[in-house]
Scaffold this active site. Sequence first.
Site, PDB file in Angstrom:
ATOM      1  N   ASN A 194       0.839  -1.200   0.000  1.00 50.73           N
ATOM      2  CA  ASN A 194       0.000   0.000   0.000  1.00 50.73           C
ATOM      3  C   ASN A 194       0.872   1.247   0.000  1.00 50.73           C
ATOM      4  O   ASN A 194       1.862   1.317   0.743  1.00 50.73           O
ATOM      5  CB  ASN A 194      -0.886  -0.013   1.253  1.00 50.73           C
ATOM      6  N   HIS A 230      -5.112  10.107  -1.436  1.00 55.53           N
ATOM      7  CA  HIS A 230      -5.457  11.314  -0.664  1.00 55.53           C
ATOM      8  C   HIS A 230      -5.242  12.490  -1.615  1.00 55.53           C
ATOM      9  O   HIS A 230      -4.118  12.938  -1.825  1.00 55.53           O
ATOM     10  CB  HIS A 230      -4.562  11.453   0.569  1.00 55.53           C
TER      11      HIS A 230
HETATM   12  O1  G3I Z   1      -5.137   8.160  20.652  1.00 50.09           O
HETATM   13  C1  G3I Z   1      -4.165   9.175  20.980  1.00 50.09           C
HETATM   14  C2  G3I Z   1      -4.711  10.076  22.076  1.00 50.09           C
HETATM   15  O2  G3I Z   1      -4.874   9.308  23.259  1.00 50.09           O
HETATM   16  C3  G3I Z   1      -3.735  11.227  22.315  1.00 50.09           C
HETATM   17  O3  G3I Z   1      -4.284  12.105  23.276  1.00 50.09           O
HETATM   18  C4  G3I Z   1      -3.513  11.965  20.990  1.00 50.09           C
HETATM   19  C5  G3I Z   1      -2.557  13.125  21.118  1.00 50.09           C
HETATM   20  O4  G3I Z   1      -1.262  12.622  21.272  1.00 50.09           O
HETATM   21  O5  G3I Z   1      -2.955  11.048  20.023  1.00 50.09           O
HETATM   22  C6  G3I Z   1      -3.883  10.006  19.742  1.00 50.09           C
HETATM   23  O6  G3I Z   1      -3.319   9.132  18.791  1.00 50.09           O
HETATM   24  C7  G3I Z   1      -3.261   9.701  17.467  1.00 50.09           C
HETATM   25  C8  G3I Z   1      -4.078   8.795  16.527  1.00 50.09           C
HETATM   26  O7  G3I Z   1      -3.959   9.249  15.176  1.00 50.09           O
HETATM   27  C9  G3I Z   1      -5.549   8.750  16.898  1.00 50.09           C
HETATM   28  O8  G3I Z   1      -6.097  10.042  16.744  1.00 50.09           O
HETATM   29  C10 G3I Z   1      -1.806   9.716  17.035  1.00 50.09           C
HETATM   30  O9  G3I Z   1      -1.097  10.643  17.828  1.00 50.09           O
HETATM   31  C11 G3I Z   1      -1.720  10.122  15.575  1.00 50.09           C
HETATM   32  O10 G3I Z   1      -0.376   9.985  15.115  1.00 50.09           O
HETATM   33  C12 G3I Z   1      -2.595   9.186  14.726  1.00 50.09           C
HETATM   34  O11 G3I Z   1      -2.554   9.677  13.407  1.00 50.09           O
HETATM   35  C13 G3I Z   1      -2.962   8.717  12.419  1.00 50.09           C
HETATM   36  C14 G3I Z   1      -1.837   8.646  11.369  1.00 50.09           C
HETATM   37  O12 G3I Z   1      -2.236   7.777  10.295  1.00 50.09           O
HETATM   38  C15 G3I Z   1      -0.553   8.092  11.965  1.00 50.09           C
HETATM   39  O13 G3I Z   1      -0.767   6.770  12.386  1.00 50.09           O
HETATM   40  C16 G3I Z   1      -4.243   9.219  11.765  1.00 50.09           C
HETATM   41  O14 G3I Z   1      -5.328   9.147  12.699  1.00 50.09           O
HETATM   42  C17 G3I Z   1      -4.579   8.348  10.548  1.00 50.09           C
HETATM   43  O15 G3I Z   1      -5.695   8.880   9.841  1.00 50.09           O
HETATM   44  C18 G3I Z   1      -3.377   8.291   9.596  1.00 50.09           C
HETATM   45  O16 G3I Z   1      -3.706   7.402   8.564  1.00 50.09           O
HETATM   46  C19 G3I Z   1      -2.666   7.237   7.574  1.00 50.09           C
HETATM   47  C20 G3I Z   1      -2.651   5.776   7.161  1.00 50.09           C
HETATM   48  O17 G3I Z   1      -2.444   4.942   8.290  1.00 50.09           O
HETATM   49  C21 G3I Z   1      -1.586   5.540   6.102  1.00 50.09           C
HETATM   50  N1  G3I Z   1      -1.803   6.425   4.951  1.00 50.09           N
HETATM   51  C22 G3I Z   1      -1.867   7.860   5.303  1.00 50.09           C
HETATM   52  C23 G3I Z   1      -2.979   8.085   6.334  1.00 50.09           C
HETATM   53  C24 G3I Z   1      -3.137   9.557   6.649  1.00 50.09           C
HETATM   54  O18 G3I Z   1      -1.966  10.034   7.264  1.00 50.09           O
END
Ligand code: G3I
Length: 341
Positions: A194, A230
């Site tokens: 992916n 995206h």
């Molecule tokens: O759950 C914690 C929360 O407890 C905490 O208070 C908060 C602040 O630190 O963080 C929260 O976790 C976050 C999580 O999203 C849930 O909201 C992480 O920091 C944050 O890094 C995470 O971001 C995700 C990102 O991938 C990185 O994993 C996004 O939601 C998600 O939409 C995004 O998705 C990615 C795909 O996996 C791969 N392709 C790109 C796509 C968009 O970036």
Amino acid sequence: MARSGVIATLVAILAFSIAPCSAQPLRALADARDLYIGAAVSIPALDSPEYAALLVQQYNVVVAENAFKWNNIHPAPDTYNFAEADRLVALARSAGMAVRGHTLIWDQDAPAWLDLPGVTQQQAITAMRSHIYRVVGRYRGQIAAWDVVNEAIDDATMAPRTNSVWYRLIGPDYIAMAFRFAHEADPEAVLYYNDTRTEDLGPKSDAVFELVSGLLAEGVPVHGVGWQMHVENGFRTTVDHRANAARLAALGLELTITELDVRILLPASEAALEVQAETYANVMEFCLDEASCRGVLTWGFTDRFSWIPTFIPGWGAGLPFDENYRPKPAYEALRDRLLNG
Ligand code: G3I
């Protein structure tokens, strides 16, 4: 625990009658075409009756936005947290939805506890194998396709990124190893590579094509490529996208549009929402016209829960339903293409 979570969600769905979205939901139209139509799911959002009800009503496949990622599901060497992943898998099973597994190996989500001085190649291989065996094994037969490796191509070099924890500890073979471990854990699993910005013809999609061609030549079990997509409002597919899909299909690979969203510079005007609808229609039409395309998943489904505003400030409104779960022109465009495309 997981069972009570599922029951609570289902009760919420049954108890909460959401405004009907026209006659046939997306999933009925997609089922009739043997196509996946799905969305990434924020597990905490499942506590909202509107969110859960709309998800189950409209989609035939789901993917966890974060719950299956390494640092969520396996935060320490001997600690696995399956509750959120179990909840989604159980809900999907009860609602007749398929599940995509996202993602097993992603440099951006490499285990913090592995990226330490002194970790050996063997320790890294053992950690990867035990993680993949445990996670893929737990959901054996319940996952329609796994994003085994996500975003391994470096946008600067247009080659597998060498600044990856996995590359540094194991070497370039880490990608092949991940696919082989996943296949050993579930020989029936459909295994995807992916990536993002890899849908048109260019250096990055060439690098992806070279990567998967090489894996297949080594007999590595790769079955599909995910185009995240995206995109910005106004995006349209071109003959280059078709040529890229054709060369992947010629390798025998299936294609899934895995993370579609169409971001708009905020505030989103009525005109911008109509342009967005045309982009959604164009992408759905592309998948309908490509025999190798298995389906389209959006990265979320309501603007109330989208990564975009946080990660791309000033942009948003990228999904088919608005922040109040109301269908946008983009939703109607998807329905229209599934019905008449
Ligand atoms: O759950 C914690 C929360 O407890 C905490 O208070 C908060 C602040 O630190 O963080 C929260 O976790 C976050 C999580 O999203 C849930 O909201 C992480 O920091 C944050 O890094 C995470 O971001 C995700 C990102 O991938 C990185 O994993 C996004 O939601 C998600 O939409 C995004 O998705 C990615 C795909 O996996 C791969 N392709 C790109 C796509 C968009 O970036």
